[in-house]
Design a protein around this motif. Structure first.
Motif, PDB file in Angstrom:
ATOM      1  N   ALA A 109       8.326   3.128  17.444  1.00 38.83           N
ATOM      2  CA  ALA A 109       7.736   2.421  16.975  1.00 38.83           C
ATOM      3  C   ALA A 109       6.701   1.418  18.251  1.00 38.83           C
ATOM      4  O   ALA A 109       5.586   1.292  17.922  1.00 38.83           O
ATOM      5  CB  ALA A 109       8.275   1.586  16.198  1.00 38.83           C
TER       6      ALA A 109
ATOM      7  N   GLY B  10       4.049   3.048  19.488  1.00 39.12           N
ATOM      8  CA  GLY B  10       3.204   3.824  18.664  1.00 39.12           C
ATOM      9  C   GLY B  10       3.354   5.072  18.264  1.00 39.12           C
ATOM     10  O   GLY B  10       2.290   6.269  17.959  1.00 39.12           O
ATOM     11  N   VAL B  11       4.640   5.664  18.316  1.00 39.61           N
ATOM     12  CA  VAL B  11       4.727   7.191  17.995  1.00 39.61           C
ATOM     13  C   VAL B  11       5.329   7.335  16.607  1.00 39.61           C
ATOM     14  O   VAL B  11       6.379   6.597  16.153  1.00 39.61           O
ATOM     15  CB  VAL B  11       5.686   7.827  19.110  1.00 39.61           C
ATOM     16  N   ASN B  12       4.745   7.962  15.786  1.00 43.40           N
ATOM     17  CA  ASN B  12       5.165   8.240  14.307  1.00 43.40           C
ATOM     18  C   ASN B  12       6.212   9.439  14.451  1.00 43.40           C
ATOM     19  O   ASN B  12       6.016  10.352  14.972  1.00 43.40           O
ATOM     20  CB  ASN B  12       4.007   8.520  13.433  1.00 43.40           C
TER      21      ASN B  12
ATOM     22  N   ILE C 220       7.997  12.073  12.739  1.00 42.38           N
ATOM     23  CA  ILE C 220       7.831  13.137  11.302  1.00 42.38           C
ATOM     24  C   ILE C 220       9.065  13.343  10.654  1.00 42.38           C
ATOM     25  O   ILE C 220       9.150  13.716   9.637  1.00 42.38           O
ATOM     26  CB  ILE C 220       6.882  14.105  11.998  1.00 42.38           C
TER      27      ILE C 220
ATOM     28  N   VAL D  86       8.008  14.968  16.502  1.00 44.10           N
ATOM     29  CA  VAL D  86       6.969  14.112  16.562  1.00 44.10           C
ATOM     30  C   VAL D  86       5.545  14.942  16.990  1.00 44.10           C
ATOM     31  O   VAL D  86       5.772  16.197  17.221  1.00 44.10           O
ATOM     32  CB  VAL D  86       6.937  13.162  17.985  1.00 44.10           C
ATOM     33  N   ASN D  87       4.726  14.303  16.693  1.00 43.29           N
ATOM     34  CA  ASN D  87       3.262  15.096  17.271  1.00 43.29           C
ATOM     35  C   ASN D  87       3.295  15.428  18.742  1.00 43.29           C
ATOM     36  O   ASN D  87       3.574  14.448  19.378  1.00 43.29           O
ATOM     37  CB  ASN D  87       1.867  14.632  16.825  1.00 43.29           C
TER      38      ASN D  87
ATOM     39  N   ASP E 252       2.066  12.836  21.348  1.00 41.90           N
ATOM     40  CA  ASP E 252       3.040  11.853  21.656  1.00 41.90           C
ATOM     41  C   ASP E 252       4.165  12.063  22.171  1.00 41.90           C
ATOM     42  O   ASP E 252       4.821  10.950  22.664  1.00 41.90           O
ATOM     43  CB  ASP E 252       3.575  11.131  20.033  1.00 41.90           C
TER      44      ASP E 252
END
Ligand code: ASP
Ligand code: MG
Length: 457
Positions: A342, A345-347, A349, A364-365, A368
């Motif tokens: 967080a 700034g990494v979401n 998934i 994660v994407n 990122d």
């Protein structure tokens, strides 16, 4: 309570509003439905690409250039629509609206800043101009019509700009008051999708793709029998035809299945599209002008059809795993890892931890992944985890109500038993199952899973 029988809310998306001739085609189609005895409410999106341009008007230094581009696209469309038989007042509506947009852009330039409220106002112009043109096109077809902003049509929201939340208790009565008598007289209200407003009259927007949501909100408040979402594809597809050549249109599905496809990014419905329809028997049909609004995909609360519906490839994902025996039984490790993600700034998934607690893997994407690995390496230094490992993966989800039954879960996993499966993500009650693989051709696994899905119907 229904406003009248045979009422359909038709939403025309930006993908099919690319030029003036598209407005004419839509207007002819609406006329046919009116002549066939339907009562119709039209919801329009902005023309293709316009909302993106308007967000540049709000944020870019090039705003004047972009503004001119927006206005000239619409002017060209008006010219193509032709204005035979249209009262002068209607034409001046467009000039007034574009002059207002120019004024706002100028004010932003002078002030050098855009508040969220002003940004929503700027974004609203795409739909406003589009609805003015749609009502011109309808009038040219001899259809009696009146255009409304979402707020004028009665959709009231809070002031959460950018993604405002409708206040149903207030909107329900207002929408009926503003639209019902007009509809009963046989006229066709044209309502801006995406755009609404607060009680005290500030313009708000419902979030990107929000025209779908406008359509279902109006349908709910007016007691329509059906919402039709017109797009440039024939319906919701069982897979991406580029990857899976025998993908086909899904005939029927449930709100849950459709929402799942939206969350997975396979279908660009606004995520709240189906919310207003829960508990009603209003159906949504995803359809196209080519089929004259017939066929396509019918989406209802109870759904139906085969137990498995679609296969979705989730592109460009990586799995970042932290491993180490010292994590076992240590409190707060998962919290620390999630907090680290967080902070940078990494979401996250997806997240998997075996019960032995020997590792935690985050999906994660791919863009990122490096950032996350670097941040997690700091925890490695503290000695809690031994290693951070990153792998590119292919993730494929299967969607269908059938997955609520665990027997389908094991069956789907069986179909790919020869493949390098790495993560299985499913929880009781989910209507999707997501599998990740290392080093496979995404189209091949998608085809294997899709042919399994097709075996059920
Ligand atoms: N025009 C808005 C957007 O592009 C809303 C919509 O098209 O549904 O997000
Ligand atoms: Mg859309």
């Amino acid at each position: 309570m229904s406003c009248c029988k045979n009422l359909v809310v038709l939403k025309f998306g930006g993908s099919i509003l690319r030029s003036g001739s598209d407005y004419v085609r839509v207007a002819q189609h609406v006329k046919e439905l009116v002549d066939a005895g339907f009562r119709v409410v039209v919801v329009v999106s902005a023309m293709k690409g316009i909302t993106d341009l308007l967000s540049l008007v709000a944020s870019s230094r090039e705003r004047v250039k972009v503004l001119k581009e927006v206005i000239s696209k619409y002017l060209l469309a008006i010219r193509e629509v032709g204005c035979d038989g249209v009262p002068k007042g209607q034409l001046s509506a467009f000039s007034e609206v574009s002059a207002e947009l120019a004024k706002v852009a100028w004010a932003i330039d002078v002030l050098g800043e855009v508040t969220p409220r002003v940004r929503d106002y700027v974004l609203s112009f795409g739909e406003v101009m589009s609805s003015v043109i749609m009502s011109l096109a309808l009038r040219s077809q001899g259809v009696s019509t009146k255009w409304f902003t979402g707020r004028q049509a009665g959709i009231v929201t809070d002031d959460n700009y950018g993604e405002a939340n409708p206040i149903h208790e207030v909107s329900a009565g207002l929408v009926r008051e503003r639209l019902c008598s007009l509809i009963r007289e046989g006229a066709v209200p044209v309502v801006t999708g995406f755009v609404a407003g607060t009680l005290d009259g500030s313009v708000t927007v419902l979030g990107r793709g929000g025209s779908d949501f406008t359509a279902t909100l109006l349908a709910r408040h007016l007691g329509a029998s059906e919402v039709r979402l017109y797009t440039d594809v024939p319906g919701v597809m069982s897979a991406d035809p580029e990857l899976v050549p025998n993908a086909r249109v899904i005939d029927v599905m449930s709100f849950n299945e459709a929402m799942e496809l939206a969350y997975l990014g396979a279908k660009k419905f606004h995520p709240r599209t189906f919310e207003p329809l829960v508990g009603t028997d209003i159906a949504v049909r995803v359809t196209s002008l080519h089929t004259k609004g017939e066929g396509g995909t019918l989406i209802t609360e109870e759904g139906g059809g085969p137990p498995l519906k679609a296969v979705v490839v989730l592109n460009d994902l990586s799995v970042v795993s932290v491993v180490g025996a010292r994590m076992v039984g240590r409190l707060g490790t998962a919290a620390e890892i999630a907090a680290t993600a967080a902070r940078v700034g990494v979401n996250i998934i997806g997240i998997v931890q075996p019960v032995s607690e020997i590792s935690i893997s985050l999906i994660v994407n791919r863009v990122d992944a490096t950032r996350l690995v670097n941040a997690l390496t700091a925890i490695v230094r503290k000695g809690v985890v031994r290693d951070v490992v990153v792998e590119d993966v292919v993730a494929v989800s299967v969607v269908g109500e059938g997955l609520k039954d665990p027997r389908f879960v094991s069956e789907v996993i069986n179909w790919v038993s020869e493949e390098p499966l790495s993560i299985v993500s499913w929880y009781r009650g989910d209507v999707s199952l997501t599998l990740t693989f290392n080093n496979v051709d995404k189209s091949r696994v998608a085809r294997i899973l899709h042919s399994g899905v097709l075996r059920y119907g």
